[in-house]
Write a protein that holds these residues in place. Structure first.
Motif, PDB file in Angstrom:
ATOM      1  N   PRO A   1       0.837  -1.206   0.000  1.00 22.56           N
ATOM      2  CA  PRO A   1       0.000   0.000   0.000  1.00 22.56           C
ATOM      3  C   PRO A   1       0.871   1.256   0.000  1.00 22.56           C
ATOM      4  N   ALA A   2       0.234   2.341  -0.338  1.00 26.79           N
ATOM      5  CA  ALA A   2       0.906   3.636  -0.271  1.00 26.79           C
ATOM      6  C   ALA A   2       0.585   4.289   1.061  1.00 26.79           C
ATOM      7  N   ALA A   3       1.445   5.194   1.501  1.00 27.82           N
ATOM      8  CA  ALA A   3       1.197   5.917   2.754  1.00 27.82           C
ATOM      9  C   ALA A   3      -0.116   6.706   2.630  1.00 27.82           C
ATOM     10  N   GLY A   4      -0.958   6.564   3.625  1.00 34.32           N
ATOM     11  CA  GLY A   4      -2.268   7.219   3.608  1.00 34.32           C
ATOM     12  C   GLY A   4      -3.403   6.293   3.255  1.00 34.32           C
ATOM     13  N   ASP A   5      -3.099   5.099   2.694  1.00 34.62           N
ATOM     14  CA  ASP A   5      -4.154   4.129   2.453  1.00 34.62           C
ATOM     15  C   ASP A   5      -4.749   3.696   3.793  1.00 34.62           C
ATOM     16  N   SER A   6      -6.041   3.371   3.802  1.00 33.38           N
ATOM     17  CA  SER A   6      -6.710   3.063   5.078  1.00 33.38           C
ATOM     18  C   SER A   6      -7.615   1.851   4.929  1.00 33.38           C
ATOM     19  N   LEU A   7      -7.873   1.228   6.057  1.00 30.59           N
ATOM     20  CA  LEU A   7      -8.796   0.095   6.168  1.00 30.59           C
ATOM     21  C   LEU A   7      -9.768   0.418   7.294  1.00 30.59           C
ATOM     22  N   THR A   8     -11.081   0.297   7.027  1.00 25.14           N
ATOM     23  CA  THR A   8     -12.104   0.665   8.008  1.00 25.14           C
ATOM     24  C   THR A   8     -13.046  -0.505   8.234  1.00 25.14           C
ATOM     25  N   LEU A   9     -13.208  -0.862   9.501  1.00 28.73           N
ATOM     26  CA  LEU A   9     -14.165  -1.888   9.916  1.00 28.73           C
ATOM     27  C   LEU A   9     -15.312  -1.205  10.663  1.00 28.73           C
ATOM     28  N   THR A  10     -16.543  -1.572  10.333  1.00 29.18           N
ATOM     29  CA  THR A  10     -17.712  -1.077  11.050  1.00 29.18           C
ATOM     30  C   THR A  10     -18.267  -2.200  11.907  1.00 29.18           C
ATOM     31  N   LEU A  11     -18.325  -1.961  13.215  1.00 31.06           N
ATOM     32  CA  LEU A  11     -18.747  -2.976  14.173  1.00 31.06           C
ATOM     33  C   LEU A  11     -20.018  -2.511  14.884  1.00 31.06           C
ATOM     34  N   GLN A  12     -20.928  -3.446  15.067  1.00 32.42           N
ATOM     35  CA  GLN A  12     -22.188  -3.135  15.749  1.00 32.42           C
ATOM     36  C   GLN A  12     -22.145  -3.625  17.181  1.00 32.42           C
ATOM     37  N   LEU A  13     -22.532  -2.738  18.113  1.00 32.42           N
ATOM     38  CA  LEU A  13     -22.592  -3.092  19.517  1.00 32.42           C
ATOM     39  C   LEU A  13     -23.939  -3.742  19.836  1.00 32.42           C
ATOM     40  N   PRO A  14     -24.044  -4.416  20.970  1.00 31.92           N
ATOM     41  CA  PRO A  14     -25.310  -5.079  21.297  1.00 31.92           C
ATOM     42  C   PRO A  14     -26.499  -4.142  21.402  1.00 31.92           C
ATOM     43  N   ASP A  15     -26.291  -2.853  21.675  1.00 35.47           N
ATOM     44  CA  ASP A  15     -27.418  -1.933  21.786  1.00 35.47           C
ATOM     45  C   ASP A  15     -27.847  -1.362  20.445  1.00 35.47           C
ATOM     46  N   GLY A  16     -27.214  -1.824  19.356  1.00 33.94           N
ATOM     47  CA  GLY A  16     -27.583  -1.372  18.021  1.00 33.94           C
ATOM     48  C   GLY A  16     -26.743  -0.234  17.488  1.00 33.94           C
ATOM     49  N   THR A  17     -25.974   0.431  18.330  1.00 36.09           N
ATOM     50  CA  THR A  17     -25.096   1.498  17.854  1.00 36.09           C
ATOM     51  C   THR A  17     -23.876   0.892  17.164  1.00 36.09           C
ATOM     52  N   GLN A  18     -23.169   1.723  16.429  1.00 35.84           N
ATOM     53  CA  GLN A  18     -22.024   1.253  15.660  1.00 35.84           C
ATOM     54  C   GLN A  18     -20.774   2.040  16.021  1.00 35.84           C
ATOM     55  N   THR A  19     -19.648   1.394  15.892  1.00 30.16           N
ATOM     56  CA  THR A  19     -18.358   2.032  16.075  1.00 30.16           C
ATOM     57  C   THR A  19     -17.452   1.616  14.926  1.00 30.16           C
ATOM     58  N   LYS A  20     -16.519   2.454  14.587  1.00 34.81           N
ATOM     59  CA  LYS A  20     -15.632   2.187  13.463  1.00 34.81           C
ATOM     60  C   LYS A  20     -14.190   2.100  13.930  1.00 34.81           C
ATOM     61  N   VAL A  21     -13.471   1.188  13.311  1.00 33.86           N
ATOM     62  CA  VAL A  21     -12.037   1.017  13.556  1.00 33.86           C
ATOM     63  C   VAL A  21     -11.333   1.304  12.235  1.00 33.86           C
ATOM     64  N   THR A  22     -10.482   2.305  12.227  1.00 32.47           N
ATOM     65  CA  THR A  22      -9.781   2.720  11.003  1.00 32.47           C
ATOM     66  C   THR A  22      -8.278   2.634  11.235  1.00 32.47           C
ATOM     67  N   LEU A  23      -7.581   1.967  10.327  1.00 35.86           N
ATOM     68  CA  LEU A  23      -6.118   1.840  10.346  1.00 35.86           C
ATOM     69  C   LEU A  23      -5.562   2.475   9.078  1.00 35.86           C
ATOM     70  N   THR A  24      -4.567   3.313   9.274  1.00 36.32           N
ATOM     71  CA  THR A  24      -3.981   4.047   8.153  1.00 36.32           C
ATOM     72  C   THR A  24      -2.532   3.613   7.959  1.00 36.32           C
ATOM     73  N   ALA A  25      -2.176   3.355   6.700  1.00 33.21           N
ATOM     74  CA  ALA A  25      -0.803   2.946   6.381  1.00 33.21           C
ATOM     75  C   ALA A  25       0.143   4.137   6.505  1.00 33.21           C
ATOM     76  N   ALA A  26       1.325   3.883   7.060  1.00 33.48           N
ATOM     77  CA  ALA A  26       2.333   4.924   7.246  1.00 33.48           C
ATOM     78  C   ALA A  26       3.701   4.358   6.863  1.00 33.48           C
ATOM     79  N   ALA A  27       4.612   5.259   6.547  1.00 32.69           N
ATOM     80  CA  ALA A  27       5.958   4.826   6.163  1.00 32.69           C
ATOM     81  C   ALA A  27       6.620   4.098   7.319  1.00 32.69           C
ATOM     82  N   SER A  28       7.534   3.225   6.979  1.00 32.59           N
ATOM     83  CA  SER A  28       8.228   2.419   7.985  1.00 32.59           C
ATOM     84  C   SER A  28       8.973   3.326   8.962  1.00 32.59           C
ATOM     85  N   GLY A  29       8.839   3.011  10.261  1.00 29.81           N
ATOM     86  CA  GLY A  29       9.528   3.778  11.298  1.00 29.81           C
ATOM     87  C   GLY A  29       8.731   4.931  11.855  1.00 29.81           C
TER      88      GLY A  29
END
Length: 542
Positions: free
Chosen positions: A255-283
């Motif tokens: 991947p290139a720096a700045g590329d991202s991966l986003t997961l959308t997760l649903q909690l038991p009460d029906g609300t949602q939260t997102k987990v986002t990971l962004t690619a960065a240069a080594s180090g």
């Protein structure tokens, strides 16, 4: 044998006087007794024909005395119950205020909010055990049994003689629910797989319990990647039964720096939260980061870095959102007992009073007359009360420690989950200001007169518009189609200079001019309109 006394001539008068004296003495004795005792007679027989009325009145008075005593006792009981409920509501409001004040400095105030909520919970439980004359108020029909267990037993449960747990208390019950939702890996019951045999692929699956009722842990609802073309690919698929979703992440190219991966997760009460990971240069990104991953020397190293970052991100998200829901859900379940989850076999049942299906008000009543009674019953496990207890327990047991790295996020989540006492009361609607009716065209030469002008509120339907046109000798107007509810006479003028006064049935204005006879209300103030017609305002039209 009857003896006839001898009768001598002239003795009749003496005998009659003696009898009259005896009668008068008896009457004097009766009157003296009445004066000293305040009673008409010593027996009901002495009342003569009025004895039946006295007997029925005595029964009525006895019944009224009993009703009055019952009403007095009920008033005492009701006053104590109202005071207790007010105290419970005050404790909830106090905890809400502490929560709102702590949002500005979470690490400092988390401990204070936790201690305050715990103290308020214990005070509320003690308040629900109020009694009057040995009768408990919040036990429904059962007024002889203490309706609520003591706070220590509710929080810590009961122990066996060997020291092991016999019945779980609220603290252990909440802890077990939080652990169940977090799962063995502390990531919301998600299963993350990364195999050395396929070093560029990561799989993530949710647990079937995340789609059951009630839900446990995270449920994966969607995944998206914003990669360089041909870089990271992410797909989501349900299994054949539809009870579990699996996400497959492939690092096809670097991947290139700045590329991202986003997961959308649903909690038991029906609300949602997102987990986002962004690619960065080594180090530039630490290996344990929960927001990004480092681009490695090859695809396998990049996938490994992404796998470790995904573990950290899921654990951080689970530890900051799931415990708040789990604590609130467990507290709500506990205080809605008895239910299949919290039974006497494994968990303390906090409410020990009567728990029927009838209306709580009908569990206690007081007779106020022969055919009327007032219901005054109440149970401590009614939703309005148990919701406040559950909210206090959520704050008391769910607040993070000041050293928790996710303290700010968890504090905010707990504040939003503890809803029973965080709702603000709806303000009362403001009273509408009086406005000048458009149907009233009063004209005056002074501001004081204008202030005294008609303040009739506007009607939903506007009265018909009246137009004037001037002729050489008369003023004509088009008559209204119907009588207006407002004082339309205020702008009514003469019709062809007639000498009659026009007056609305609901208005007491009198219209005069040089050609019209003077008004009978000579003392009324005179107001002139723009047409120069003098009008006298009567005291009946304000």
């Amino acid at each position: 044998m009857t003896t006839i006394t001898p009768f001598a001539a002239g003795s009749y008068l003496t005998t009659r006087n003696a009898a009259q004296l005896t009668t008068l003495k008896s009457q004097l004795n009766d009157l003296s007794t009445q004066l000293s005792t305040g009673l008409t007679a010593q027996t009901y027989g002495g009342l003569g024909s009025g004895r039946s009325t006295a007997l029925s009145a005595q029964a009525t008075l006895s019944a009224l005395t009993g009703y009055a005593a019952g009403i007095t006792a009920a008033q005492t009981r009701t006053n104590v119950a109202v005071t207790s409920l007010t105290q419970v509501a005050t404790l909830g409001i106090d905890a809400r205020t502490t929560l709102n004040n702590g949002l500005q400095s979470t690490p400092v105030n988390a401990t204070a909010a936790k201690a305050n909520a715990l103290n308020n919970l214990q005070a509320a439980l003690d308040t629900l055990n109020q009694s009057v004359a040995g009768n408990y108020l919040f036990g429904g029909e059962d007024s002889s049994t203490q309706p609520v267990l003591d706070a220590d037993t509710i929080l810590n449960g009961t122990k066996k003689p060997d020291g092991s747990t016999d019945q779980m208390g609220l603290t252990e019950f909440v802890s077990s629910q939080v652990k169940a939702d977090l799962g063995a890996n502390g990531n919301g019951r998600l299963t993350q797989t990364y195999l050395a045999s396929n070093p560029t692929e990561i799989t993530l699956a949710d647990d079937p319990s995340s789609r059951a009722k009630p839900q446990s842990g995270f449920a994966i609802t969607s995944v998206s990647a914003v990669p360089t073309p041909g870089g990271i690919a992410a797909t989501r698929a349900l299994d054949s039964t539809g009870t579990s979703a699996t996400v497959t992440i492939d690092v096809n190219q670097q991947p290139a720096a700045g590329d991202s991966l986003t997961l959308t997760l649903q909690l038991p009460d029906g609300t949602q939260t997102k987990v986002t990971l962004t690619a960065a240069a080594s180090g530039t990104t630490p290996a344990s980061s929960s927001t990004g991953f480092a681009i490695g020397a090859d695809k396998a190293e990049t996938a490994n870095n992404l796998n470790e970052a995904l573990k950290s991100a899921l654990s951080a998200s689970a530890s900051s959102t799931l415990p708040a829901y789990s604590t609130a859900q467990a507290a709500s379940t506990f205080f809605s007992a008895p239910n299949p989850t919290t039974t006497a076999a494994n968990t303390v049942v906090w409410y020990q009073g009567e728990n029927g299906t009838t209306d709580p008000l009908s569990t206690q009543s007081v007779q106020v007359s022969a055919g009327s009674s007032v219901q005054i019953g109440v149970r401590a496990n009614q939703p309005a009360i148990s919701n406040v207890l559950a909210g206090l327990a959520t704050v008391a047991l769910g607040m993070p420690n000041s050293s928790d790295p996710n303290a700010a996020a968890l504090y905010s989540a707990i504040s939003s989950q503890a809803q029973p006492f965080s709702r603000r009361p709806i303000p009362a609607p403001a009273r509408p200001r009086p406005v000048r009716s458009r149907a009233c065209r009063i004209r005056s030469h002074s501001s004081a007169s204008r202030r005294r002008a008609c303040r009739t509120p506007r009607r939903p339907t506007r009265p018909p518009r009246i137009r004037f046109r001037t002729h050489s000798t008369a003023l004509n107007r088009r008559p209204p189609r119907k009588s207006s509810p407002s004082c339309w006479t205020c702008r009514t003028d003469f019709r062809r200079a007639t000498k009659s006064r026009l007056r609305s049935p609901s208005c007491r204005w009198s219209i005069t001019s040089a050609e019209v006879r003077p008004s009978l209300l000579e003392s009324a103030p005179v107001v002139r309109d723009r047409l120069g017609v003098a009008r006298r305002r009567s005291s009946a039209c304000r």
